[in-house]
Enzyme design. Sequence first.
Site, PDB file in Angstrom:
ATOM      1  N   TYR A  26       0.841  -1.138  -0.147  1.00  0.00           N
ATOM      2  CA  TYR A  26       0.204   0.191  -0.029  1.00  0.00           C
ATOM      3  C   TYR A  26       0.996   1.433   0.073  1.00  0.00           C
ATOM      4  O   TYR A  26       0.552   2.176  -0.669  1.00  0.00           O
ATOM      5  CB  TYR A  26      -0.991  -0.011   1.304  1.00  0.00           C
ATOM      6  CG  TYR A  26      -1.545   1.304   1.449  1.00  0.00           C
ATOM      7  CD1 TYR A  26      -2.907   1.643   0.721  1.00  0.00           C
ATOM      8  CD2 TYR A  26      -1.156   2.198   2.239  1.00  0.00           C
ATOM      9  CE1 TYR A  26      -3.441   2.820   0.777  1.00  0.00           C
ATOM     10  CE2 TYR A  26      -2.150   3.369   2.788  1.00  0.00           C
ATOM     11  CZ  TYR A  26      -3.039   3.692   1.721  1.00  0.00           C
ATOM     12  OH  TYR A  26      -3.787   4.918   1.986  1.00  0.00           O
ATOM     13  N   GLU A  48     -11.526   6.845   5.409  1.00  0.00           N
ATOM     14  CA  GLU A  48     -10.978   7.595   6.448  1.00  0.00           C
ATOM     15  C   GLU A  48     -11.856   7.823   7.393  1.00  0.00           C
ATOM     16  O   GLU A  48     -11.775   7.913   8.657  1.00  0.00           O
ATOM     17  CB  GLU A  48     -10.253   8.884   5.966  1.00  0.00           C
ATOM     18  CG  GLU A  48      -8.928   8.868   5.234  1.00  0.00           C
ATOM     19  CD  GLU A  48      -7.760   8.163   6.015  1.00  0.00           C
ATOM     20  OE1 GLU A  48      -8.217   8.013   7.303  1.00  0.00           O
ATOM     21  OE2 GLU A  48      -6.799   7.605   5.366  1.00  0.00           O
ATOM     22  N   TRP A  56      -6.036   2.054  10.618  1.00  0.00           N
ATOM     23  CA  TRP A  56      -5.957   1.739   9.213  1.00  0.00           C
ATOM     24  C   TRP A  56      -5.876   0.106   8.778  1.00  0.00           C
ATOM     25  O   TRP A  56      -6.412  -0.121   7.662  1.00  0.00           O
ATOM     26  CB  TRP A  56      -4.946   2.697   8.651  1.00  0.00           C
ATOM     27  CG  TRP A  56      -4.889   2.320   6.968  1.00  0.00           C
ATOM     28  CD1 TRP A  56      -3.819   1.972   6.159  1.00  0.00           C
ATOM     29  CD2 TRP A  56      -5.888   2.596   6.165  1.00  0.00           C
ATOM     30  NE1 TRP A  56      -4.158   2.164   4.932  1.00  0.00           N
ATOM     31  CE2 TRP A  56      -5.441   2.399   4.855  1.00  0.00           C
ATOM     32  CE3 TRP A  56      -7.109   3.117   6.297  1.00  0.00           C
ATOM     33  CZ2 TRP A  56      -6.334   2.553   3.681  1.00  0.00           C
ATOM     34  CZ3 TRP A  56      -8.007   3.266   5.086  1.00  0.00           C
ATOM     35  CH2 TRP A  56      -7.358   2.934   3.902  1.00  0.00           C
TER      36      TRP A  56
END
Length: 207
Positions: A26, A48, A56
């Site tokens: 990522y 988010e 995350w």
Amino acid sequence: MSATIPGPDGRPRCRWCAAAPEFMPYHDSEWGFPVDDDHRLFEKLCLEGFQSGLSWRTILAKRENFRSAFLGFDFDCIARFMDADIERLLQDPGIVRHRGKIAAVVNNARHAQELVKQEGSLAAYVWRFEPKASELSPPQTASVSAASIAMSKDLKKRGWSFVGPTTVFAFMQAMGLINDHAEGCVIRDKAAAARATFRRPTSIKRI
């Protein structure tokens, strides 16, 4: 403590990559590279928002499930969701089942449609908030900025929810509005090169 760690190829990466194995790809291919696709921008703002109070890693692990549940984050489709769709999504174990956050995606989709009518694209609106180099803090030393505060306030004024300044700052980091890769990270120069050649979307709105 160093801001970087050795990656699998021995070259330095941002230290946060060490927190989970899925962070490395990522980090290397997405985080900090500029994006002008409306659906990807909307997706990231939504994810988010879902991350608020969570990690995350949790959201990234469920990202494909989120994409399926929210129809690829096509806000024109999501804007047609009704209360029954929210109730259905609350039963989906593949996503974060938080009523307020799910309802926020539907609400924000409708406001995204309004923005597109006004600006021409969500991308044109978002990139108006790109900060100047002189306004930036050293990499990974801030969790909020004047630009993220301004964008958060404007989105809230337009009726968006779950778009606080910290959420918006993380969005800006990820979508390449700033290059927050650590000094010495091998990806920092790649992100900088991508930003240098990136054509900023323009608004149809005259400012």
